[in-house]
Design an enzyme around this catalytic site. Sequence first.
Site, PDB file in Angstrom:
ATOM      1  CG  ASP A   1      -1.782   1.236   1.301  1.00  0.00           C
ATOM      2  OD1 ASP A   1      -2.936   1.149   0.832  1.00  0.00           O
ATOM      3  OD2 ASP A   1      -1.326   2.279   1.812  1.00  0.00           O
TER       4      ASP A   1
ATOM      5  CE1 TYR B   1       0.839   7.889   2.534  1.00  0.00           C
ATOM      6  CE2 TYR B   1       1.230   5.618   1.877  1.00  0.00           C
ATOM      7  CZ  TYR B   1       0.469   6.552   2.545  1.00  0.00           C
ATOM      8  OH  TYR B   1      -0.657   6.151   3.231  1.00  0.00           O
TER       9      TYR B   1
ATOM     10  CE  LYS C   1      -3.736   4.816   0.886  1.00  0.00           C
ATOM     11  NZ  LYS C   1      -2.293   4.519   0.843  1.00  0.00           N
TER      12      LYS C   1
ATOM     13  CG  HIS D   1      -4.475   9.931   0.505  1.00  0.00           C
ATOM     14  ND1 HIS D   1      -3.150   9.738   0.227  1.00  0.00           N
ATOM     15  CD2 HIS D   1      -4.602   9.609   1.802  1.00  0.00           C
ATOM     16  CE1 HIS D   1      -2.514   9.333   1.308  1.00  0.00           C
ATOM     17  NE2 HIS D   1      -3.384   9.258   2.281  1.00  0.00           N
TER      18      HIS D   1
END
Length: 266
Positions: A44, A49, A74, A106
Site C-alpha cells: 500500500d 508518500y 491513492k 486519499h
Amino acid sequence: MKDTLTLNNGVEIPRIGYGVYQIPPAHTVSCVSAALEVGYRSIDTAQVYDNEAEVGIAVRNSGLARSDVFVTTKIWGSGGYEDTRRSISASIKRLGLGYVDLFLIHEPVGKYEETYRAMEDALAAGEVRAIGVANFLGTTFEGLLRHCKVKPAVNQIETHPFRQQREMHTLCQKNGIALEAWSPLACGKNHIFTNAILTGIAATHGKTVAQVVLRWLYQRGIIVIPKSVHRERMIENLAILDFSLTQDDMQKISTLDHGTSLFNWW
C-alpha cells in the site's frame, strides 16, 4: 501467503498487506523487497508518500509475477476529472507495473465526485482493477454511495482498538464494501503495546500485542496494512493465522474504543 478477501467486483485482495507510509524513498526498495521476501503480497502506497517509483522497482525486482502482487496507491489533491485522469496515468508510469490493482481517493476534499468519476472511467479502461476511497466517513461517504456509478470496493480508514469504527464497518458491510485499517497498531500511540487488556490477552495466547491487535481486526473481517522497517517485525505481523481470539477476548478489546482519532485527522 495466500489469504484473500474477494472485493465487490470479484477482484481478490490479500487480507494482510504491507504499508509504506513515512518510509523514505531511499529505504523503500529495501523495505518492500524484504516484505515481499517474507511473504507479503500486498503493498500500500500513495502519491503523497513520494515512494511509488521505489515500490515499483521492488516489485519488478522481486522475481514474482506481476499478478502475484497486489498494489494500492491513492490520488492526492486532484483538481477535477481531467486532472485525475492525468494523475492516474502518472502513478501508473511511476510504478512501472502496467496497471494499479486498487486506486483510492486519499481524502474527501476538492472536487472528489469528479475525481471518483475519473476513477470509474479508469476502471472501465482497464487501467485499474478496483477503485475505492480513504478517510470517507459519515455523510460524505453516504453521499458518494448515492451518486457513484460503481460502488467503492474499499474504504480505508483509521481503525485500531482505540477507534474501532463499528458504525462504518456495519455500513460498509451493508453495501458490500471492504473496510481496510490504516494505522492498525495506532502507530504505537496511547501506550498500545503496554495496555493491560492487550498484554493480558497476548500472554494467554503466547503472542505479542501487535499480533493480538492484527488478529482482532482480521477476525472482524477488516483488511490490515501494518508497517515496519524491521524484518523481524514484518514476519511477526504476518504470523496471526495460527491462533484465534475468543469471544471473551474480543469483548475485552471492544471496551478500549474511544471513538475519536489519535491523529487529529478525519
